[in-house]
Design an enzyme around this catalytic site. Structure first.
Site, PDB file in Angstrom:
ATOM      1  N   TRP A  31      49.112   5.493  67.279  1.00  0.00           N
ATOM      2  CA  TRP A  31      49.773   4.185  67.153  1.00  0.00           C
ATOM      3  C   TRP A  31      49.787   3.433  68.624  1.00  0.00           C
ATOM      4  O   TRP A  31      50.154   4.155  69.390  1.00  0.00           O
ATOM      5  CB  TRP A  31      50.933   4.180  66.661  1.00  0.00           C
ATOM      6  CG  TRP A  31      51.345   2.827  66.201  1.00  0.00           C
ATOM      7  CD1 TRP A  31      51.874   1.624  66.675  1.00  0.00           C
ATOM      8  CD2 TRP A  31      51.240   2.304  64.588  1.00  0.00           C
ATOM      9  NE1 TRP A  31      52.180   0.519  65.701  1.00  0.00           N
ATOM     10  CE2 TRP A  31      51.657   1.100  64.354  1.00  0.00           C
ATOM     11  CE3 TRP A  31      50.687   2.890  63.284  1.00  0.00           C
ATOM     12  CZ2 TRP A  31      51.826   0.434  63.220  1.00  0.00           C
ATOM     13  CZ3 TRP A  31      50.888   2.099  61.915  1.00  0.00           C
ATOM     14  CH2 TRP A  31      51.321   1.098  62.005  1.00  0.00           C
ATOM     15  N   GLU A  67      55.585  11.096  63.565  1.00  0.00           N
ATOM     16  CA  GLU A  67      54.931  12.170  63.242  1.00  0.00           C
ATOM     17  C   GLU A  67      54.984  13.187  64.337  1.00  0.00           C
ATOM     18  O   GLU A  67      54.605  14.505  64.306  1.00  0.00           O
ATOM     19  CB  GLU A  67      53.421  12.214  62.691  1.00  0.00           C
ATOM     20  CG  GLU A  67      53.242  11.710  61.361  1.00  0.00           C
ATOM     21  CD  GLU A  67      53.347   9.993  61.047  1.00  0.00           C
ATOM     22  OE1 GLU A  67      53.197   9.346  62.112  1.00  0.00           O
ATOM     23  OE2 GLU A  67      54.041   9.798  60.059  1.00  0.00           O
ATOM     24  N   CYS A  89      54.426   5.294  71.682  1.00  0.00           N
ATOM     25  CA  CYS A  89      55.116   3.877  71.766  1.00  0.00           C
ATOM     26  C   CYS A  89      55.439   3.166  70.710  1.00  0.00           C
ATOM     27  O   CYS A  89      54.311   2.913  69.810  1.00  0.00           O
ATOM     28  CB  CYS A  89      53.654   3.320  72.769  1.00  0.00           C
ATOM     29  SG  CYS A  89      53.894   1.396  72.916  1.00  0.00           S
ATOM     30  N   HIS A  97      61.559  -0.843  61.109  1.00  0.00           N
ATOM     31  CA  HIS A  97      60.977   0.344  61.092  1.00  0.00           C
ATOM     32  C   HIS A  97      61.154   0.768  62.720  1.00  0.00           C
ATOM     33  O   HIS A  97      61.184   2.101  62.830  1.00  0.00           O
ATOM     34  CB  HIS A  97      59.549  -0.171  61.182  1.00  0.00           C
ATOM     35  CG  HIS A  97      58.774   0.652  60.181  1.00  0.00           C
ATOM     36  ND1 HIS A  97      58.182   0.164  58.998  1.00  0.00           N
ATOM     37  CD2 HIS A  97      58.338   1.959  60.271  1.00  0.00           C
ATOM     38  CE1 HIS A  97      57.526   1.201  58.426  1.00  0.00           C
ATOM     39  NE2 HIS A  97      57.530   2.152  59.047  1.00  0.00           N
ATOM     40  N   PHE A 122      60.346  13.775  75.653  1.00  0.00           N
ATOM     41  CA  PHE A 122      60.461  12.395  74.863  1.00  0.00           C
ATOM     42  C   PHE A 122      59.571  11.837  75.722  1.00  0.00           C
ATOM     43  O   PHE A 122      60.284  10.795  76.378  1.00  0.00           O
ATOM     44  CB  PHE A 122      61.813  12.259  74.478  1.00  0.00           C
ATOM     45  CG  PHE A 122      61.905  11.006  73.866  1.00  0.00           C
ATOM     46  CD1 PHE A 122      62.011  10.872  72.463  1.00  0.00           C
ATOM     47  CD2 PHE A 122      62.147   9.809  74.509  1.00  0.00           C
ATOM     48  CE1 PHE A 122      62.033   9.868  71.665  1.00  0.00           C
ATOM     49  CE2 PHE A 122      62.527   8.543  73.752  1.00  0.00           C
ATOM     50  CZ  PHE A 122      62.349   8.514  72.282  1.00  0.00           C
ATOM     51  N   ARG A 136      54.760   0.124  81.872  1.00  0.00           N
ATOM     52  CA  ARG A 136      55.454   1.433  81.767  1.00  0.00           C
ATOM     53  C   ARG A 136      54.216   2.687  81.552  1.00  0.00           C
ATOM     54  O   ARG A 136      54.444   3.740  81.344  1.00  0.00           O
ATOM     55  CB  ARG A 136      56.754   1.643  80.894  1.00  0.00           C
ATOM     56  CG  ARG A 136      57.725   0.829  81.382  1.00  0.00           C
ATOM     57  CD  ARG A 136      58.854   0.758  80.319  1.00  0.00           C
ATOM     58  NE  ARG A 136      60.053  -0.048  80.882  1.00  0.00           N
ATOM     59  CZ  ARG A 136      59.931  -1.609  81.023  1.00  0.00           C
ATOM     60  NH1 ARG A 136      58.825  -2.162  80.795  1.00  0.00           N
ATOM     61  NH2 ARG A 136      60.991  -1.971  81.464  1.00  0.00           N
TER      62      ARG A 136
HETATM   63  C1  DLZ Z   1      54.530   2.061  60.907  1.00  0.00           C
HETATM   64  C2  DLZ Z   1      54.831   1.807  62.337  1.00  0.00           C
HETATM   65  C3  DLZ Z   1      55.066   0.777  62.895  1.00  0.00           C
HETATM   66  C4  DLZ Z   1      55.492  -0.588  62.276  1.00  0.00           C
HETATM   67  N1  DLZ Z   1      55.047   0.659  64.091  1.00  0.00           N
HETATM   68  C5  DLZ Z   1      54.888   1.745  64.978  1.00  0.00           C
HETATM   69  C6  DLZ Z   1      54.729   1.783  66.361  1.00  0.00           C
HETATM   70  O1  DLZ Z   1      55.255   0.568  66.984  1.00  0.00           O
HETATM   71  N2  DLZ Z   1      54.499   2.688  67.122  1.00  0.00           N
HETATM   72  C7  DLZ Z   1      54.326   3.988  66.425  1.00  0.00           C
HETATM   73  O2  DLZ Z   1      54.044   5.022  67.140  1.00  0.00           O
HETATM   74  N3  DLZ Z   1      54.220   4.080  65.152  1.00  0.00           N
HETATM   75  C8  DLZ Z   1      54.434   3.007  64.397  1.00  0.00           C
HETATM   76  N4  DLZ Z   1      54.346   3.134  63.066  1.00  0.00           N
HETATM   77  C9  DLZ Z   1      54.017   4.291  62.371  1.00  0.00           C
HETATM   78  C10 DLZ Z   1      54.744   5.393  62.135  1.00  0.00           C
HETATM   79  O3  DLZ Z   1      55.134   6.024  63.248  1.00  0.00           O
HETATM   80  C11 DLZ Z   1      54.065   6.530  61.265  1.00  0.00           C
HETATM   81  O4  DLZ Z   1      53.031   6.824  61.510  1.00  0.00           O
HETATM   82  C12 DLZ Z   1      54.118   5.830  59.780  1.00  0.00           C
HETATM   83  O5  DLZ Z   1      55.450   5.109  59.409  1.00  0.00           O
HETATM   84  C13 DLZ Z   1      53.789   6.953  58.825  1.00  0.00           C
HETATM   85  O6  DLZ Z   1      54.704   7.944  58.650  1.00  0.00           O
END
Ligand code: DLZ
Length: 158
Positions: A31, A67, A89, A97, A122, A136
């Protein structure tokens, strides 16, 4: 934000121990991948600069920062892994969330570290917006990926 005032990207490399025989796992969140790939590049460069061998660095991807804890656990439980560096990130959005993910990953990584008695780092940016994240991840406030790698090396010497 505190990291605008202090960061480890400008650390002193003088008393860094020999890590040529240490094995590292890097767990990278997909993500916000433009940011997490920059964190990964920073972390790898620091590890290699300080003598880690490419064969002793393994990478695993996870879908999102939430995860990272599970990914870290799968790596930390391996006997030959000495430290796990987690890179993610999380960018503040309109929903809660952000809080849930940040809280969960911070607690999750702490738990894994204490369970396996290994450094689990972390390296997760938690920012208000994308610009703060880029700042960053190799931008004007250094690279949190570098800092995560330095932290792992320092904790191995603890
Ligand atoms: C769902 C989600 C959202 C809204 N934002 C982020 C984010 O900014 N950064 C990130 O690493 N992951 C985000 N996720 C995904 C969640 O970490 C996760 O993969 C999902 O909720 C599935 O468990």
């Amino acid at each position: 934000m505190a990291s605008t005032k202090k960061n480890l990207s400008t650390y002193s490399p003088n008393n860094i121990q020999d890590i040529s025989k240490r094995k590292f796992a890097l767990v990278v969140s997909e993500w916000n991948s433009e940011v997490t790939e920059a964190l990964y590049t920073g972390a790898i460069e620091v590890l290699l600069k300080h003598g880690a061998k490419p064969k002793n660095i393994i990478r695993r991807n996870v879908p999102g920062s939430f995860e990272l804890s599970f990914g870290a656990q799968l790596m930390a439980q391996k006997k030959d892994i000495h430290a796990v560096i987690c890179l993610g990130c999380v960018i503040q959005g309109e929903t809660k969330h952000f809080d849930f993910i940040c809280q969960a990953v911070a607690q999750g990584l702490t738990n894994v570290s204490l369970k396996y008695n290994k450094p689990v780092i972390f390296g997760v940016l938690t920012t208000d917006n994308q610009q703060q994240a880029f700042d960053r991840a190799g931008g004007k406030h250094g690279n949190k990926g570098d800092e995560a790698a330095v932290t792992a090396i320092k904790m191995l010497a603890f």
